[in-house]
Design a protein around this motif. Sequence first.
Motif, PDB file in Angstrom:
ATOM      1  N   PHE A   1     -19.834   4.166   0.861  1.00  9.35           N
ATOM      2  CA  PHE A   1     -19.253   4.455   2.320  1.00  9.35           C
ATOM      3  C   PHE A   1     -18.596   3.498   2.810  1.00  9.35           C
ATOM      4  N   ILE A   2     -17.839   3.328   3.835  1.00  6.56           N
ATOM      5  CA  ILE A   2     -17.417   2.015   4.208  1.00  6.56           C
ATOM      6  C   ILE A   2     -18.357   0.860   4.334  1.00  6.56           C
ATOM      7  N   GLU A   3     -19.456   0.907   5.080  1.00  2.17           N
ATOM      8  CA  GLU A   3     -20.400   0.082   4.983  1.00  2.17           C
ATOM      9  C   GLU A   3     -20.637  -0.849   3.959  1.00  2.17           C
TER      10      GLU A   3
ATOM     11  N   THR B   1      -8.480   5.895  -3.330  1.00  3.07           N
ATOM     12  CA  THR B   1      -7.932   7.282  -2.773  1.00  3.07           C
ATOM     13  C   THR B   1      -9.068   8.251  -2.212  1.00  3.07           C
ATOM     14  N   GLY B   2     -10.129   7.358  -2.163  1.00 10.13           N
ATOM     15  CA  GLY B   2     -11.155   8.347  -1.427  1.00 10.13           C
ATOM     16  C   GLY B   2     -11.606   9.800  -2.179  1.00 10.13           C
ATOM     17  N   PHE B   3     -12.327  10.723  -1.334  1.00 11.75           N
ATOM     18  CA  PHE B   3     -12.429  12.021  -1.932  1.00 11.75           C
ATOM     19  C   PHE B   3     -12.341  13.046  -0.834  1.00 11.75           C
TER      20      PHE B   3
ATOM     21  N   TYR C   1       3.492   8.555   4.073  1.00 19.32           N
ATOM     22  CA  TYR C   1       3.819   9.744   3.467  1.00 19.32           C
ATOM     23  C   TYR C   1       4.495   9.693   2.228  1.00 19.32           C
ATOM     24  N   GLU C   2       3.858   8.904   1.435  1.00 18.57           N
ATOM     25  CA  GLU C   2       4.431   8.874  -0.024  1.00 18.57           C
ATOM     26  C   GLU C   2       3.028   8.991  -0.994  1.00 18.57           C
ATOM     27  N   GLU C   3       3.185   9.666  -2.058  1.00 15.51           N
ATOM     28  CA  GLU C   3       1.932  10.040  -2.954  1.00 15.51           C
ATOM     29  C   GLU C   3       2.087   9.263  -4.059  1.00 15.51           C
ATOM     30  N   VAL C   4       1.125   8.725  -4.625  1.00 15.65           N
ATOM     31  CA  VAL C   4       1.011   8.055  -6.000  1.00 15.65           C
ATOM     32  C   VAL C   4       0.823   9.286  -6.805  1.00 15.65           C
TER      33      VAL C   4
ATOM     34  N   VAL D   1      -5.479   5.643   7.544  1.00 19.54           N
ATOM     35  CA  VAL D   1      -6.755   6.091   7.629  1.00 19.54           C
ATOM     36  C   VAL D   1      -6.753   7.875   7.755  1.00 19.54           C
ATOM     37  N   ASN D   2      -5.951   8.184   6.577  1.00 19.88           N
ATOM     38  CA  ASN D   2      -5.783   9.653   6.719  1.00 19.88           C
ATOM     39  C   ASN D   2      -6.927  10.746   6.751  1.00 19.88           C
ATOM     40  N   SER D   3      -8.094  10.037   5.920  1.00 19.08           N
ATOM     41  CA  SER D   3      -9.336  10.924   5.890  1.00 19.08           C
ATOM     42  C   SER D   3     -10.155  10.917   7.315  1.00 19.08           C
TER      43      SER D   3
ATOM     44  N   ILE E   1       1.036  -1.266  -0.084  1.00 21.21           N
ATOM     45  CA  ILE E   1      -0.142   0.086   0.062  1.00 21.21           C
ATOM     46  C   ILE E   1       0.917   1.041  -0.059  1.00 21.21           C
ATOM     47  N   ILE E   2       0.483   2.072  -0.738  1.00 20.47           N
ATOM     48  CA  ILE E   2       1.230   3.499  -0.776  1.00 20.47           C
ATOM     49  C   ILE E   2       0.247   4.400  -0.228  1.00 20.47           C
ATOM     50  N   GLU E   3       0.579   5.302   0.796  1.00 18.26           N
ATOM     51  CA  GLU E   3      -0.104   6.221   1.524  1.00 18.26           C
ATOM     52  C   GLU E   3       0.236   7.552   1.470  1.00 18.26           C
ATOM     53  N   LYS E   4      -0.512   8.571   0.971  1.00 21.96           N
ATOM     54  CA  LYS E   4       0.240   9.833   1.181  1.00 21.96           C
ATOM     55  C   LYS E   4       0.138  10.421   2.412  1.00 21.96           C
ATOM     56  N   GLY E   5      -0.538  10.041   3.291  1.00 16.62           N
ATOM     57  CA  GLY E   5      -0.395  10.723   4.656  1.00 16.62           C
ATOM     58  C   GLY E   5      -0.227   9.444   5.648  1.00 16.62           C
ATOM     59  N   ALA E   6      -1.127   9.740   6.676  1.00 13.58           N
ATOM     60  CA  ALA E   6      -1.103   8.780   8.147  1.00 13.58           C
ATOM     61  C   ALA E   6      -1.884   7.731   7.576  1.00 13.58           C
TER      62      ALA E   6
HETATM   63  C1  LIG Z   1     -17.699  13.078   8.613  1.00 15.21           C
HETATM   64  C2  LIG Z   1     -17.760  11.854   8.019  1.00 15.21           C
HETATM   65  C3  LIG Z   1     -18.725  10.637   8.521  1.00 15.21           C
HETATM   66  C4  LIG Z   1     -18.634   9.541   7.952  1.00 15.21           C
HETATM   67  N1  LIG Z   1     -19.517   8.497   8.504  1.00 15.21           N
HETATM   68  C5  LIG Z   1     -19.337   7.357   8.095  1.00 15.21           C
HETATM   69  C6  LIG Z   1     -20.248   6.286   8.848  1.00 15.21           C
HETATM   70  O1  LIG Z   1     -20.771   6.415   9.644  1.00 15.21           O
HETATM   71  N2  LIG Z   1     -20.132   4.894   8.101  1.00 15.21           N
HETATM   72  C7  LIG Z   1     -19.710   4.799   6.742  1.00 15.21           C
HETATM   73  O2  LIG Z   1     -19.719   3.774   6.164  1.00 15.21           O
HETATM   74  N3  LIG Z   1     -18.871   5.946   6.216  1.00 15.21           N
HETATM   75  C8  LIG Z   1     -18.830   7.252   6.769  1.00 15.21           C
HETATM   76  N4  LIG Z   1     -18.340   8.280   6.168  1.00 15.21           N
HETATM   77  C9  LIG Z   1     -17.840   7.860   4.758  1.00 15.21           C
HETATM   78  C10 LIG Z   1     -16.538   6.981   5.038  1.00 15.21           C
HETATM   79  O3  LIG Z   1     -15.465   7.901   6.060  1.00 15.21           O
HETATM   80  C11 LIG Z   1     -15.718   7.021   3.601  1.00 15.21           C
HETATM   81  O4  LIG Z   1     -16.656   6.160   2.746  1.00 15.21           O
HETATM   82  C12 LIG Z   1     -14.412   6.235   3.785  1.00 15.21           C
HETATM   83  O5  LIG Z   1     -13.337   6.929   4.409  1.00 15.21           O
HETATM   84  C13 LIG Z   1     -14.043   5.565   2.364  1.00 15.21           C
HETATM   85  O6  LIG Z   1     -12.938   4.865   2.721  1.00 15.21           O
HETATM   86  P1  LIG Z   1     -11.864   4.984   1.578  1.00 15.21           P
HETATM   87  O7  LIG Z   1     -10.823   3.958   1.942  1.00 15.21           O
HETATM   88  O8  LIG Z   1     -12.575   4.516   0.158  1.00 15.21           O
HETATM   89  O9  LIG Z   1     -11.306   6.243   1.356  1.00 15.21           O
HETATM   90  P2  LIG Z   1     -10.541   7.194   2.483  1.00 15.21           P
HETATM   91  O10 LIG Z   1     -11.091   6.722   3.733  1.00 15.21           O
HETATM   92  O11 LIG Z   1     -10.979   8.647   2.110  1.00 15.21           O
HETATM   93  O12 LIG Z   1      -9.107   6.850   2.300  1.00 15.21           O
HETATM   94  C14 LIG Z   1      -8.313   7.110   1.011  1.00 15.21           C
HETATM   95  C15 LIG Z   1      -6.622   7.304   1.356  1.00 15.21           C
HETATM   96  O13 LIG Z   1      -6.336   7.580   0.135  1.00 15.21           O
HETATM   97  C16 LIG Z   1      -4.988   8.422   0.500  1.00 15.21           C
HETATM   98  N5  LIG Z   1      -4.684   8.897  -0.744  1.00 15.21           N
HETATM   99  C17 LIG Z   1      -5.221  10.016  -1.678  1.00 15.21           C
HETATM  100  N6  LIG Z   1      -4.759  10.400  -2.763  1.00 15.21           N
HETATM  101  C18 LIG Z   1      -3.568   9.570  -2.560  1.00 15.21           C
HETATM  102  C19 LIG Z   1      -2.354   9.266  -3.544  1.00 15.21           C
HETATM  103  N7  LIG Z   1      -2.173  10.224  -4.624  1.00 15.21           N
HETATM  104  N8  LIG Z   1      -1.401   8.679  -2.963  1.00 15.21           N
HETATM  105  C20 LIG Z   1      -1.423   7.721  -1.893  1.00 15.21           C
HETATM  106  N9  LIG Z   1      -2.563   7.805  -1.149  1.00 15.21           N
HETATM  107  C21 LIG Z   1      -3.529   8.663  -1.475  1.00 15.21           C
HETATM  108  C22 LIG Z   1      -5.712   9.383   1.422  1.00 15.21           C
HETATM  109  O14 LIG Z   1      -4.712  10.067   2.075  1.00 15.21           O
HETATM  110  C23 LIG Z   1      -6.403   8.429   2.147  1.00 15.21           C
HETATM  111  O15 LIG Z   1      -5.879   7.906   3.497  1.00 15.21           O
HETATM  112  C24 LIG Z   1     -18.071   9.378   6.743  1.00 15.21           C
HETATM  113  C25 LIG Z   1     -17.522  10.535   5.933  1.00 15.21           C
HETATM  114  C26 LIG Z   1     -17.135  11.629   6.764  1.00 15.21           C
HETATM  115  C27 LIG Z   1     -16.832  12.754   6.047  1.00 15.21           C
END
Ligand SMILES: Cc1cc2nc3c(=O)[nH]c(=O)nc-3n(C[C@H](O)[C@H](O)[C@H](O)COP(=O)(O)OP(=O)(O)OC[C@H]3O[C@@H](n4cnc5c(N)ncnc54)[C@H](O)[C@@H]3O)c2cc1C
Length: 324
Positions: free
Chosen positions: A303-305, A126-128, A95-98, A39-41, A32-37
């Motif tokens: 979302f996560i669920e 990479t989420g949103f 702390y490495e960004e793709v 579960v950075n979001s 895994i390559i993660e740009k922050g910590a």
């Molecule tokens: C306030 C809030 C409350 C929420 N509550 C819920 C809930 O109760 N239940 C639920 O199911 N969902 C909830 N969600 C939504 C949920 O948090 C997201 O759906 C979830 O984080 C998605 O996971 P993910 O792994 O897809 O993306 P993310 O968690 O966003 O992870 C993406 C990761 O990719 C990294 N990244 C981004 N670009 C790059 C790159 N170029 N190179 C390397 N790394 C990169 C980021 O740093 C991040 O760590 C909530 C969201 C918010 C904002």
Amino acid sequence: MQKEYDLIIAGAGPIGMACAIEAERKQLNYLIIEKGALVNSLYNYPLYMTFFSTAERLEIGGIPFTNITSKPGRQEALEYYRRIHEYFKLKVNFYEEVLDIDSNEEFKNVKTNKSTYQTKNVIIATGFYDIPIYLNVPGENLAKVSHYFKEAHPYTGQKVVVVGANNSSVDAALECWRKGADVTMVIRKGEIHDRVKYWVKPDIENRIAEGSIKAYFHSSVKSIQEKFVTVSTPDGELEIANDFVLALTGYRPDFEFLQKCGIEISNDGLCIPNYNPETMETNVKGIYLAGVVCGGMETHKWFIENSRVHAEVILGDISAKCKS
Ligand SMILES: Cc1cc2nc3c(=O)[nH]c(=O)nc-3n(C[C@H](O)[C@H](O)[C@H](O)COP(=O)(O)OP(=O)(O)OC[C@H]3O[C@@H](n4cnc5c(N)ncnc54)[C@H](O)[C@@H]3O)c2cc1C
């Protein structure tokens, strides 16, 4: 000689981690390559937020998420995902960004700000949460404007404009008001969004009805100055005295990055990336999408669920290809 991976995962969010657990179980050679910590979001979410999901719906890898209350908060979720990282000994470069993925038939070159990696497959998870949807108004770059809300304490005794009427805005408005801020909401539509959590919606509606929190509906911010905000309302333009603006108008995936990797994006305004829902593989062979990034501008859709299942789907497809 440079090591070649079966799989590189961009992003160590809950879904990137779920993919890594499946890769580990299938004995694939992954990173895994993660740009922050980790579960950075989630790390950047409001300090005292509570998930709308119950704990078991945030579980990954089949590991129980035990919590005293039914809905965990940010701290408990961080603790859970830290334990998952440790338990599975997930391989993550933090702390490495793709930056880009160069594809050819045989393999992919994943370019980061630190190195280049060769791999057969890539999962983009990479989420949103890193890119705010900006208001695009004069003054948005002032230091008093923020697109993220951490906690209410700095706003005690201050005049705060909260822009938006979805969960983030409503939570911030209520928390700031309860910690002694003078809160005004500026809302483009005629009501609080119907996606606001059902147990929070009456709270905000009642605070607005009783006048504790002021709200301008059918209104938008025109410009932001040091001491006031200009708002366009159905009754004309108003200047509202102001110390801080919380512009919580949503976030979006990094479409430029997806396009740079060759992934097609729909041009209907929703910007949905092109992927096969049966396998999650994009139009670029060997590049998969997982988690919320799949939704384009419809960031509420995944979302996560409901997206943690992407891990099994994708790894099923990758391991079948590796065997054939
Ligand atoms: C306030 C809030 C409350 C929420 N509550 C819920 C809930 O109760 N239940 C639920 O199911 N969902 C909830 N969600 C939504 C949920 O948090 C997201 O759906 C979830 O984080 C998605 O996971 P993910 O792994 O897809 O993306 P993310 O968690 O966003 O992870 C993406 C990761 O990719 C990294 N990244 C981004 N670009 C790059 C790159 N170029 N190179 C390397 N790394 C990169 C980021 O740093 C991040 O760590 C909530 C969201 C918010 C904002």
